[in-house]
Design a protein around this motif. Structure first.
Motif, PDB file in Angstrom:
ATOM      1  N   SER A 148      53.303  32.391 -62.835  1.00  7.79           N
ATOM      2  CA  SER A 148      52.161  33.092 -63.433  1.00  7.79           C
ATOM      3  C   SER A 148      52.324  34.585 -63.197  1.00  7.79           C
ATOM      4  CB  SER A 148      50.859  32.618 -62.780  1.00  7.79           C
ATOM      5  OG  SER A 148      50.795  33.078 -61.440  1.00  7.79           O
ATOM      6  N   ASN A 149      51.424  35.343 -63.747  1.00  5.59           N
ATOM      7  CA  ASN A 149      51.354  36.747 -63.371  1.00  5.59           C
ATOM      8  C   ASN A 149      51.098  36.830 -61.879  1.00  5.59           C
ATOM      9  OD1 ASN A 149      51.635  38.769 -65.458  1.00  5.59           O
ATOM     10  ND2 ASN A 149      49.956  37.691 -66.480  1.00  5.59           N
ATOM     11  N   ASP A 193      47.585  36.621 -60.664  1.00  4.53           N
ATOM     12  CA  ASP A 193      46.843  35.398 -61.004  1.00  4.53           C
ATOM     13  C   ASP A 193      47.060  34.317 -59.951  1.00  4.53           C
ATOM     14  OD1 ASP A 193      45.709  36.457 -63.251  1.00  4.53           O
ATOM     15  OD2 ASP A 193      47.248  35.699 -64.622  1.00  4.53           O
ATOM     16  N   ILE A 204      44.720  31.069 -59.568  1.00  8.77           N
ATOM     17  CA  ILE A 204      45.217  29.736 -59.917  1.00  8.77           C
ATOM     18  C   ILE A 204      45.154  28.812 -58.705  1.00  8.77           C
ATOM     19  CG2 ILE A 204      47.304  28.456 -60.591  1.00  8.77           C
ATOM     20  CD1 ILE A 204      47.936  30.740 -62.520  1.00  8.77           C
ATOM     21  N   GLU A 221      46.682  28.342 -69.421  1.00 12.92           N
ATOM     22  CA  GLU A 221      45.569  29.178 -69.865  1.00 12.92           C
ATOM     23  C   GLU A 221      45.758  30.622 -69.399  1.00 12.92           C
ATOM     24  OE1 GLU A 221      41.480  27.627 -68.984  1.00 12.92           O
ATOM     25  OE2 GLU A 221      41.222  29.772 -68.597  1.00 12.92           O
ATOM     26  N   LYS A 222      46.422  30.771 -68.267  1.00 15.41           N
ATOM     27  CA  LYS A 222      46.697  32.121 -67.741  1.00 15.41           C
ATOM     28  C   LYS A 222      48.040  32.653 -68.216  1.00 15.41           C
ATOM     29  CE  LYS A 222      43.261  33.024 -64.885  1.00 15.41           C
ATOM     30  NZ  LYS A 222      42.498  34.244 -65.170  1.00 15.41           N
TER      31      LYS A 222
END
Ligand SMILES: Cc1cc2nc3c(=O)[nH]c(=O)nc-3n(C[C@H](O)[C@H](O)[C@H](O)COP(=O)(O)OP(=O)(O)OC[C@H]3O[C@@H](n4cnc5c(N)ncnc54)[C@H](O)[C@@H]3O)c2cc1C
Lengths: 438, 479
Positions: A327-328, A331, A335, A385-386
């Motif tokens: 992920s970023n 995030d 998460i 979603e992210k």
């Protein structure tokens, strides 16, 4: 019975009929063959190629639960006894090593020269360098030291037809031709067998420290805020790993969201950075510091969490799975918070950690198979979603198809297929182990 | 472009199609306009392109590529044209797709330490545009004031500070690519690491514009180090300097940069724009920079000074302020250009050796210099064993260019023979394609061209680069 033709390929002692029926992690083979040299690997593959036999590869076996949608290939080729450091050029900070060497064996040998491979992956006494590179495994300290793609400078690869191809070289800087090393890192053995790896080393740091910050319940948002502040400072953390309460309890004894910040440098520089942390962490955080041996011991414990290919339970209720989420960077705390929260809904036990500075999280799940399936689907949806992804790095064989180990195919899947087709036109290597059924 | 009145030559059908895509003024096709695109920074081989097209966006690139595919016309992506191996040089008749107008920053996310830019973005501009917030982009080729990050990706460029921070490939998080069939693909979307699939980011970086045209790049940005100190050490014997390099590394120090120049190179930089006042009678100097947490730096500098002294340094000093440090670096980064001050022409080579083999390699390079009767200056990224022998010659003297090329090739052979590589950062291009045989077997090169065929099956994108062409041969080394 061992088919007589195989005996023409390798001595009898290196071949046996594989009697393990239905290994819960799959990725087996009817004939078990042990390679002791690159030539052995080459002979077995050349044989398999000509006779259209499929080959699965195994070394330490820690990643046997990672991908793979056929239970058994014709041949299970083990590299576990093909080990040892071929060459360590101390002055060049490089080493050439055979794939079956465990990370611990490497670490122990290099320590005498004050050097190391900067990979802090799990189960170092079981996991081999070939497996770590093929699966592109990494640990929390990739934040500063990078991952396999930043460290591997050259390889020898036995292609599926048995030919040996060198990629990269033995020098730390090299742009001659395509950077073919990259194709094999993380390719799960689907393009050829890595028979030798040349890797960049680093000096063992002069001093190390670990700051553990425990955030109280309901204060999880503070982690992200503090991480932003730290990342925007001039400090140079080696890890900035968020631990969910369940995993924190295991390694710290306290069931709180915890931030594990490692510093490795000259002593003055480590102490100075620890002081920065002390001066800046938010109110209500419980803070402790470990140095040198104590810090090393802590990380040693941390590296022995989660499934390792040998610690699966026979009881359905304790079925294990592991996920890698990308992920970023920032995030990660969000998460981890979200997936921790829904664990209860899905009746699974979850331990997770992730790097706020590098965006990779690891999740270890325990529960009934059907609950694991529904949980993984939920986690994947949250990661996606992210803008991220979730890959199952450990799953019982039976769950792989229902869950989908790798998620959806990427838009450029045709390129991946084309590469596979180019290297392995007969599709004999680790068939169906990789993205999109490659 | 200024458009003078001149002989009217009508554009042909293909050029007209290109004009329809990007606009009439964005296509060059007259010979006099094309001359500056005959080569890049490597000037020994030249070829005339058919046209140059200035694209403004990904859609342009895709349409131009589709059009050229239909017409079966080969094409080449081009950034600033500073390449040193002929990567952007036409063999003759290619259309050059220039990306210099695609130079916007699209997104900056300092919290997640990444920036998204178009390929024509100039390297140094990236650091300049984030430095006020304390961030920078690490790969720093000496040409950074001009070269584009698209070109950097294609060449996997390095720079003086790559010893500690890595080369371009270690800083690329995502790429948008136009494939040779015109399709646009996004790899490493959003810059999120380790996305499932083969590592196409790693494969594309350094592929010298032969697998796809990069139209968008997500890069990592770093926070400026808290402290930084720079040391300059003068040596009377180049072997002492080499030994000092090894001992610094052996001491467990990873300097941000560890550069070396020999006496001829020093003569050059002292005659160029940024003279420092280096003594002209020394054999070599080392320029060593350490950065990181301020509290840890003095220790390391002390150790470096001890190593230097222990290895018979004539004089060693620490930069007293940013101005002095800046001057030392400006002087060093002028290195190649400075050769123009002491020689009509020069050829830059780019070999890599295991750092520990430096002394013997220098002896062999000196022998090559004698054999071909050409002066060779040496500028090295000594810390990672990346040598830049600069072969000085005069192209006006018949035969001297050929001699220079041969001497260059022989230098690369020496590097290959000690277990090194023929290029550390400048790429193979046209220049070193024959020398690929020094380090790869035919089978190994076929493994690479087979991969090329997956992306670029008709070889219309930048043909004739990177791999040896039949007919051109050098002494072969295998194994
Ligand atoms: C004085 C001087 C000093 C230098 N110092 C260094 C140094 O320290 N380190 C170093 O590594 N290099 C150095 N170089 C070499 C050169 O600057 C680099 O190779 C640079 O990355 C080239 O960038 P460019 O924009 O000029 O690319 P170009 O020369 O225009 O192109 C280079 C290659 O990239 C391809 N290409 C360009 N843009 C794209 C794109 N968008 N998509 C796909 N392919 C593309 C071209 O087809 C070509 O093959 C130096 C050059 C000079 C002249």
């Amino acid at each position: 019975m061992i088919p007589s033709y195989l005996e023409e390929v390798l001595p009898k002692e290196q071949i046996r009929v594989n009697d393990e029926m239905g290994h819960p992690l799959g990725n087996g083979g009817l004939q078990f063959i042990e390679a002791k040299s690159e030539e052995d690997i080459s002979k077995v593959l050349a044989y398999a190629y000509v006779h259209d036999k499929t080959v699965n590869v195994v070394s330490g076996g820690t990643k046997r639960g990672f991908g793979g949608e056929i239970e058994r290939a014709d041949i299970l080729l083990s590299l576990a006894s093909y080990k040892g450091i071929v060459e360590h050029s101390v002055g060049d900070l490089t080493m050439t090593v055979k794939p079956g060497t465990t990370l611990k064996e490497i670490t122990d040998q290099l320590r005498n020269h004050g050097q190391r491979v900067a990979l802090d992956t799990s189960w170092p006494e079981l996991a081999t360098i070939g497996g770590i590179v093929s699966a592109n495994d990494s640990g929390p300290k990739r934040l500063l030291y990078g991952s396999a793609r930043d460290l591997v400078i050259g390889m020898r690869i036995v292609y599926p037809d048995g030919s040996v191809i060198r990629t990269g070289g033995k020098v730390v800087k090299n742009v001659a031709g395509y950077d073919m090393n990259k194709l094999f890192i993380g390719s799960m053995g689907t393009l050829g067998i890595i028979s030798e790896i040349t890797i960049k080393l680093r000096p063992i740091p002069k001093y190390e420290g670990l700051s553990l910050l425990q955030f109280h319940d309901g204060k999880e948002q503070d982690i992200r805020k503090f991480a932003i502040q730290l990342l925007d400072s001039k400090m140079e953390p080696v890890s900035l790993e968020v631990l969910t309460p369940t995993i924190a309890e295991k390694v710290t004894g306290k069931k709180n969201y915890t931030l594990a910040i490692a510093f490795e440098d000259r002593k003055n520089a480590v102490l100075d950075q620890e002081k920065w942390v002390k001066d800046h962490f938010p109110n209500g955080v419980v803070h402790s510091i470990k140095h040198e041996e104590e810090a090393k011991k802590w990380w040693e414990g941390f590296r022995h969490l989660g499934p390792n290919g040998y610690n699966d339970s026979k009881h359905d209720a304790d079925t294990q799975a592991a996920l890698k989420i990308g992920s970023n960077n920032l995030d990660v705390p969000i998460i981890l918070g979200a997936i921790d929260k829904v664990a209860e809904v899905h009746h699974v036990g979850v331990e997770a950690h992730g790097g706020v500075g590098h965006g990779i999280s690891k999740v270890y799940v325990k529960g009934f198979p059907e609950d694991i399936v529904s949980y993984i689907r939920a986690v994947r949806a949250m990661a996606e979603e992210k803008g991220g992804y979730a890959v199952c790095t450990h799953l019982p064989f039976a769950l792989r198809e229902p869950v989908g180990v790798w998620g959806e195919k990427p838009g450029y899947f045709a390129l991946l297929e084309g590469i596979k087709q180019t290297n392995d036109p007969k599709n004999i290597m680790n068939r169906k182990r990789f993205v999109g059924g490659i | 472009m200024a458009r003078k009145k001149r002989n009217k030559v009508n554009p042909d059908a293909v050029v007209r199609q290109l004009m329809n895509i990007v606009g009439e003024r964005e296509v060059l096709y007259l010979k006099e306009d094309l001359i500056s695109y005959e080569c890049d920074g490597y000037t020994m081989t030249k070829g005339m392109p058919k046209a140059v097209v200035f694209v403004k966006n990904t859609e342009h690139v895709s349409q131009v590529v589709r059009c050229l595919n239909r017409e079966r016309i080969p094409y080449i992506a081009r950034g600033a044209g500073t390449g040193l191996s002929g990567g952007a040089t036409p063999l003759g008749g290619e259309v050059i797709i220039s990306l210099v107008r695609m130079k916007r920053m699209l997104h900056l996310d300092l919290d997640n330490r990444k920036a998204v830019i178009e390929p024509g973005f100039v390297n140094l501009k990236l650091t300049q545009s984030i430095s006020d917030k304390g961030y920078y982009y690490a790969p720093d080729p000496s040409s950074q004031y001009a070269c584009t990050i698209g070109g950097n990706v294609a060449e996997n460029s390095g720079g003086a500070h790559c010893l500690k921070y890595g080369v371009t490939t270690n800083h690329i998080l995502g790429l948008e690519i136009v494939l040779p069939n015109g399709e646009v693909v996004e790899i490493g979307e959003d810059g999120i690491p380790d996305q499932p699939g083969y590592d196409l980011l790693g494969l594309l970086t350094g592929s010298e514009g032969t697998l796809g045209i990069v139209t968008k790049i997500t890069v990592k940005v770093l926070k400026n180090p808290e402290g930084k100190k720079t040391v300059l050490a003068y040596y009377d014997d180049i072997n002492d300097a080499s030994q000092a390099v090894s001992e610094i590394i052996a001491a467990g120090i990873i300097p941000a940069a560890l550069e070396m120049m020999d006496s001829i190179a020093i003569e050059g930089v002292e005659s160029a724009a940024y003279p420092v006042g280096h003594p002209l009678d020394i054999a070599a100097f080392l320029l060593i920079e350490v950065d990181g947490i301020a509290a840890g730096i003095d220790d390391q500098i002390d150790e470096i000074l001890t190593v230097c002294k222990h290895n018979n340094v004539r004089e060693v000093k620490v930069a007293k302020d940013e101005a002095e440090r800046g001057l030392w670096w400006a002087n060093r980064k002028m290195g190649f250009g400075a050769m123009g001050a002491i020689s009509p022409d020069y050829l830059v080579q780019d070999g890599v050796i295991p750092r520990t083999r430096l002394p013997e390699v220098l002896i062999r390079i000196a022998e090559i210099s004698k054999k071909y009767d050409l002066r060779i200056a040496n500028i090295f990224h000594a810390g990672d064993g990346n040598l830049h022998p600069l072969i000085l010659f005069d192209a006006r003297i018949p035969g001297e260019s050929e001699r220079a090329a041969k001497a260059g090739s022989e230098c690369l052979k020496v590097c290959a023979d000690v277990g090194g590589s023929i290029t550390g950062e400048h790429g193979v291009g046209i220049e070193k394609s024959a020398e690929m045989r020094f380090i790869f077997s035919d089978e190994e090169m076929a493994a690479q061209t087979n991969i090329r065929a997956v992306f670029n099956p008709d070889d219309l994108l930048n043909p004739g680069k990177l791999f040896p062409q039949p007919g051109r041969c050098v002494e072969v080394k295998q194994g």
